[in-house]
Design a protein around this motif. Structure first.
Motif, PDB file in Angstrom:
ATOM      1  N   GLN A 192      51.747  41.721  42.020  1.00 59.35           N
ATOM      2  CA  GLN A 192      52.049  42.727  42.912  1.00 59.35           C
ATOM      3  C   GLN A 192      50.673  42.636  44.150  1.00 59.35           C
ATOM      4  N   CYS A 198      58.192  51.907  41.182  1.00 60.02           N
ATOM      5  CA  CYS A 198      57.181  50.789  41.197  1.00 60.02           C
ATOM      6  C   CYS A 198      56.550  50.809  42.684  1.00 60.02           C
ATOM      7  N   LEU A 199      55.248  50.469  42.502  1.00 56.32           N
ATOM      8  CA  LEU A 199      54.462  50.293  43.753  1.00 56.32           C
ATOM      9  C   LEU A 199      54.946  49.258  44.605  1.00 56.32           C
ATOM     10  N   HIS A 247      57.128  47.585  31.735  1.00 51.00           N
ATOM     11  CA  HIS A 247      57.568  47.343  33.261  1.00 51.00           C
ATOM     12  C   HIS A 247      56.463  46.391  33.581  1.00 51.00           C
ATOM     13  N   GLU A 248      55.439  46.593  33.328  1.00 50.56           N
ATOM     14  CA  GLU A 248      54.283  45.582  33.889  1.00 50.56           C
ATOM     15  C   GLU A 248      54.335  44.155  33.383  1.00 50.56           C
ATOM     16  N   HIS A 273      56.920  42.438  35.331  1.00 49.28           N
ATOM     17  CA  HIS A 273      56.283  41.759  36.398  1.00 49.28           C
ATOM     18  C   HIS A 273      55.773  40.346  36.384  1.00 49.28           C
TER      19      HIS A 273
HETATM   20 NI    NI Z   1      56.128  47.930  39.080  1.00 52.25          NI
END
Ligand code: NI
Length: 177
Positions: free
Chosen positions: A51, A95-96, A137-138, A141
């Motif tokens: 990210q 999510c960012l 979730h992470e 990614h």
């Molecule tokens: Ni996320």
């Protein structure tokens, strides 16, 4: 410590399977510090290296949401889910990299995760509730997977279109200065 810009979906770097972290260099320590600061600043409860454009298997999280409680900043290097419960739970995820979009995602309610910490020590812990959702979730990614990939195609396309528009607006603002 530097706040790093967070990539917004769609971006090919968010669709990439990340490489394992090798030696715990100064760069990795700096990245961990920057990622935690960037996550708290956002604010968010988790952030994965891709990210911020670093395609390495590393994530940070802190799911202590109570501002009165002691924070628990965690850095997970090369994390792996080694067990998942049959019980599942549904959380409204965000999510960012997909700002202001939320949707319910179903995942195992509890997971056990093994990772390397910043001291090079192997750690193992069982997570539940928000922590379980966040860590899954992470880790997704790190495999180039976003929470919207769990949604029906139509919903996913709708969110992606909104993000394309948002990025276009941001680019225009940057041009204007
Ligand atoms: Ni996320």
């Amino acid at each position: 410590m530097t706040l790093r810009p967070i990539l917004i979906h769609p971006d090919p770097r968010l669709k990439t399977v990340c490489k394992p972290v090798g030696d715990l260099t100064d760069d990795i320590h700096r990245l961990a510090e920057d990622m935690l600061a960037t996550m708290y600043d956002a604010p968010g409860v988790g952030l994965a290296a891709p990210q911020v454009g670093v395609l390495s298997r590393m994530l940070v999280m802190d799911c202590v949401k109570d501002p009165e409680a002691k924070p628990r900043p965690m850095v997970l290097i090369n994390p792996q889910v080694i067990w998942a419960s049959d019980d599942r739970s549904v959380y409204e995820e965000g999510c960012l990299s997909i700002p202001e979009q939320y949707a319910e995602v179903e995942r195992p309610a509890e997971v056990a995760v093994r990772w390397t910490d910043l001291n090079g020590q192997q750690q193992e812990e069982q997570f539940d509730k928000l922590w379980a959702t966040c860590v899954q979730h992470e880790i997704d990614h790190l495999d180039g997977k976003l929470f919207i990939d769990y949604l029906k195609p139509l919903k996913r396309q709708m969110i992606t279109r909104k993000m394309v528009k948002l990025k276009r607006e941001q680019a225009r603002e940057t041009e204007r200065g």
